[in-house]
Design a protein around this motif. Sequence first.
Motif, short mmCIF file in Angstrom:
data_model
loop_
_atom_site.label_atom_id
_atom_site.label_comp_id
_atom_site.label_asym_id
_atom_site.label_seq_id
_atom_site.Cartn_x
_atom_site.Cartn_y
_atom_site.Cartn_z
N LEU A 160 25.69 -21.35 -25.44
CA LEU A 160 26.62 -21.95 -26.38
C LEU A 160 27.43 -20.88 -27.10
N THR A 200 29.97 -25.98 -31.61
CA THR A 200 29.52 -25.09 -30.54
C THR A 200 29.85 -25.76 -29.21
N THR A 249 29.94 -25.03 -24.58
CA THR A 249 29.66 -24.19 -23.43
C THR A 249 30.98 -23.66 -22.87
N PRO A 259 19.82 -23.61 -18.44
CA PRO A 259 20.56 -23.99 -19.66
C PRO A 259 21.82 -23.14 -19.84
N GLU A 300 32.71 -26.41 -20.99
CA GLU A 300 33.43 -27.37 -21.84
C GLU A 300 34.77 -26.80 -22.28
N THR A 303 21.74 -19.72 -28.82
CA THR A 303 21.20 -21.01 -28.37
C THR A 303 21.81 -21.41 -27.03
N HIS A 304 21.10 -22.32 -26.35
CA HIS A 304 21.52 -22.82 -25.05
C HIS A 304 21.47 -24.34 -25.06
N ARG A 305 22.18 -24.94 -24.12
CA ARG A 305 22.17 -26.39 -23.96
C ARG A 305 21.61 -26.73 -22.58
#
Length: 213
Positions: free
Chosen positions: A197, A146, A148, A194, A151, A185-187
Amino acid sequence: MTIRADRLHVLQVLRGKEPFLGGSALPGGFVRLPEDLEATALRELTEETGLDGSALHLEQLHSYIAADRDPRGPVASVAYLAIAPNLPIPVAGTDAARARWEPLDDAGRASDPLAFDHDQILADGLERARTKLEFTPVATAFCGSTFTMTELRRVYEIVWGVALDPPNFHRKITSTPGFVVETDTHRPLGAGRPARLYRRGTAKVLHPPLLRP
């Protein structure tokens, strides 16, 4: 190739025997029948670096058959391109004295050229990677399972060597069918909001392609 410390790196070894003893080179070796070419590529990667290539993006790059490319005599080589997320420090083995990740813009300098015709192989591998980013989702192979959107954008910026507009990049990626899939989901990113993902989608080719500026 991999991305480490926000720079594109290539795997290199120091040759432990002649020809080019002590010189920098790409990892490689001879086919052991009845191996096929891909099996040889995977074995040599493990023997010379300690890395397991079975989980990497691996594709055949090109064949090199010039008569004078190896001082030992006529030798044909088939190069493979492997792409992966940030990988551990490699461990040399067999005929390699040392294995290391080298920043690609430092590799094969005029003052320290790679052995054989490996400078040409490296240049061909870089151009293949840049082109694959335009027409396929291979950029996700530089990321983890996974990632972002930032990224993924940094992969393009690092491999292409250009700066990209974040909103425009986000729009192009999310509007390309099957490129990425949004997760639930998040980071956390410090004190900011956040980041969402994503994971790789099912597309094999990008339509429309994500062309280099």
